[in-house]
Design a protein around this motif. Structure first.
Motif, PDB file in Angstrom:
ATOM      1  N   LEU A 151       0.833  -1.198   0.000  1.00  0.00           N
ATOM      2  CA  LEU A 151       0.000   0.000   0.000  1.00  0.00           C
ATOM      3  C   LEU A 151       0.872   1.253   0.000  1.00  0.00           C
ATOM      4  O   LEU A 151       2.033   1.212   0.431  1.00  0.00           O
ATOM      5  CB  LEU A 151      -0.903   0.011   1.234  1.00  0.00           C
ATOM      6  CG  LEU A 151      -2.109  -0.932   1.224  1.00  0.00           C
ATOM      7  CD1 LEU A 151      -2.741  -0.980   2.604  1.00  0.00           C
ATOM      8  CD2 LEU A 151      -3.125  -0.502   0.182  1.00  0.00           C
ATOM      9  N   THR A 154       0.933   6.456   2.939  1.00  0.00           N
ATOM     10  CA  THR A 154      -0.082   7.116   3.769  1.00  0.00           C
ATOM     11  C   THR A 154      -1.479   6.736   3.312  1.00  0.00           C
ATOM     12  O   THR A 154      -1.702   6.374   2.151  1.00  0.00           O
ATOM     13  CB  THR A 154       0.061   8.647   3.698  1.00  0.00           C
ATOM     14  OG1 THR A 154      -0.271   9.089   2.370  1.00  0.00           O
ATOM     15  CG2 THR A 154       1.479   9.079   4.043  1.00  0.00           C
ATOM     16  N   GLU A 155      -2.427   6.838   4.243  1.00  0.00           N
ATOM     17  CA  GLU A 155      -3.824   6.563   3.927  1.00  0.00           C
ATOM     18  C   GLU A 155      -4.334   7.537   2.876  1.00  0.00           C
ATOM     19  O   GLU A 155      -5.155   7.170   2.021  1.00  0.00           O
ATOM     20  CB  GLU A 155      -4.667   6.669   5.206  1.00  0.00           C
ATOM     21  CG  GLU A 155      -6.141   6.338   5.026  1.00  0.00           C
ATOM     22  CD  GLU A 155      -6.380   4.857   4.800  1.00  0.00           C
ATOM     23  OE1 GLU A 155      -7.487   4.508   4.341  1.00  0.00           O
ATOM     24  OE2 GLU A 155      -5.471   4.048   5.083  1.00  0.00           O
ATOM     25  N   ALA A 156      -3.841   8.773   2.920  1.00  0.00           N
ATOM     26  CA  ALA A 156      -4.280   9.788   1.962  1.00  0.00           C
ATOM     27  C   ALA A 156      -3.925   9.387   0.533  1.00  0.00           C
ATOM     28  O   ALA A 156      -4.714   9.595  -0.406  1.00  0.00           O
ATOM     29  CB  ALA A 156      -3.654  11.142   2.301  1.00  0.00           C
ATOM     30  N   GLU A 157      -2.736   8.803   0.342  1.00  0.00           N
ATOM     31  CA  GLU A 157      -2.335   8.368  -0.995  1.00  0.00           C
ATOM     32  C   GLU A 157      -3.238   7.242  -1.495  1.00  0.00           C
ATOM     33  O   GLU A 157      -3.611   7.213  -2.676  1.00  0.00           O
ATOM     34  CB  GLU A 157      -0.880   7.913  -0.979  1.00  0.00           C
ATOM     35  CG  GLU A 157       0.133   9.019  -0.768  1.00  0.00           C
ATOM     36  CD  GLU A 157       1.546   8.463  -0.663  1.00  0.00           C
ATOM     37  OE1 GLU A 157       2.238   8.456  -1.704  1.00  0.00           O
ATOM     38  OE2 GLU A 157       1.934   8.035   0.437  1.00  0.00           O
ATOM     39  N   TYR A 158      -3.562   6.329  -0.586  1.00  0.00           N
ATOM     40  CA  TYR A 158      -4.461   5.234  -0.956  1.00  0.00           C
ATOM     41  C   TYR A 158      -5.836   5.769  -1.349  1.00  0.00           C
ATOM     42  O   TYR A 158      -6.395   5.403  -2.392  1.00  0.00           O
ATOM     43  CB  TYR A 158      -4.582   4.260   0.211  1.00  0.00           C
ATOM     44  CG  TYR A 158      -5.678   3.221   0.040  1.00  0.00           C
ATOM     45  CD1 TYR A 158      -5.502   2.135  -0.794  1.00  0.00           C
ATOM     46  CD2 TYR A 158      -6.889   3.347   0.725  1.00  0.00           C
ATOM     47  CE1 TYR A 158      -6.495   1.188  -0.955  1.00  0.00           C
ATOM     48  CE2 TYR A 158      -7.892   2.402   0.573  1.00  0.00           C
ATOM     49  CZ  TYR A 158      -7.690   1.322  -0.269  1.00  0.00           C
ATOM     50  OH  TYR A 158      -8.683   0.398  -0.426  1.00  0.00           O
ATOM     51  N   GLU A 159      -6.393   6.646  -0.532  1.00  0.00           N
ATOM     52  CA  GLU A 159      -7.711   7.211  -0.803  1.00  0.00           C
ATOM     53  C   GLU A 159      -7.706   8.002  -2.114  1.00  0.00           C
ATOM     54  O   GLU A 159      -8.679   7.971  -2.873  1.00  0.00           O
ATOM     55  CB  GLU A 159      -8.160   8.107   0.344  1.00  0.00           C
ATOM     56  CG  GLU A 159      -8.470   7.353   1.634  1.00  0.00           C
ATOM     57  CD  GLU A 159      -9.662   6.422   1.494  1.00  0.00           C
ATOM     58  OE1 GLU A 159     -10.450   6.606   0.534  1.00  0.00           O
ATOM     59  OE2 GLU A 159      -9.798   5.506   2.316  1.00  0.00           O
ATOM     60  N   SER A 163     -10.115   7.171  -5.142  1.00  0.00           N
ATOM     61  CA  SER A 163     -11.027   8.237  -5.550  1.00  0.00           C
ATOM     62  C   SER A 163     -10.871   8.554  -7.030  1.00  0.00           C
ATOM     63  O   SER A 163     -11.863   8.777  -7.745  1.00  0.00           O
ATOM     64  CB  SER A 163     -10.777   9.498  -4.726  1.00  0.00           C
ATOM     65  OG  SER A 163     -11.106   9.291  -3.368  1.00  0.00           O
TER      66      SER A 163
END
Length: 220
Positions: A151, A154-159, A163
């Motif tokens: 993954l 960061t979670e932001a990169e995944y989201e 998106s």
């Protein structure tokens, strides 16, 4: 907890509970595909949990075996179908070695079906139909990610990646990634396994012989 205590706890577990179905191997059909659909239909009618969950084992180009569970998508006279990204580890394995072993296991009925066969890609239309029937979020994750890869940090990169894929799908509801592929497993061997309290288990094997099948019973 010691290894010995784990051994004792595991050996004390009840393997199968409740009433098990009977299996008259003498009455089994000549074509194993017919028996497969009989057992699958019986599992569906009996309310077996996730009867379409299927383990698939493949081998990489380097000879490393790998197994994972996915969903059986269809059963046709040609064989068993599933779908995945061709860029995934199993897709890459199948590109290197187009052969797989499958396992359907129904704990509630003490049954399992093992299948070995050659694997080939289905048509682009079948892949399209399968992908478009998936949940929108599942389509976005498949379209936006790299299956089985690490993954983002960061979670932001995944989201952001998901998106972006979701926006693409919203803009084009018929979008299907080129990597999404339907696969057919053409069986060369089946084994039907039934737990039986009076004799531990019954095992009936079918092996491809030209256009027909050879049947034999196996030792438990």
């Amino acid at each position: 907890m010691t290894d010995a205590s784990w051994r004792d706890r595991l050996r004390a577990l009840t393997v199968f509970s409740g009433q098990l179905p009977t299996f008259d191997t003498d009455a089994a059909p000549a074509d194993p595909s017919e028996l497969l659909t009989q057992w699958l239909g019986f599992a569906l009618d009996a309310g077996v949990s996730q009867p379409h969950a299927m383990t698939i084992a493949t081998v990489s180009a380097e000879g490393e075996p790998s197994a994972r569970t996915l969903l059986l998508k269809d059963v046709t006279p040609e064989g068993l179908w599933f779908a995945t990204l061709s860029s995934s580890p199993k897709g890459q394995d199948l590109e290197a070695h187009p052969r797989a072993a499958l396992l359907l296991y129904w704990r509630e009925q003490g049954r399992q079906i093992r299948v070995v066969g050659d694997v080939e890609r289905g048509s682009r239309e079948l892949a399209r139909i399968d992908f478009l029937k998936r949940h929108p979020n599942a389509r976005a994750i498949a379209a936006g990610g790299q299956q089985s890869q690490p993954l983002p940090a960061t979670e932001a990169e995944y989201e952001a990646a998901v998106s972006a894929a979701r926006e693409r799908i919203d803009a084009d509801p018929h979008y299907v990634p080129e990597e999404w592929q339907a696969y057919l497993v053409r069986p060369v061997e089946f084994e039907f396994w039934q737990a039986a309290r009076e004799r531990d288990q019954l095992r009936l094997r079918y092996r491809r012989d030209g256009e027909g099948w050879i049947r034999d019973l196996l030792w438990p």
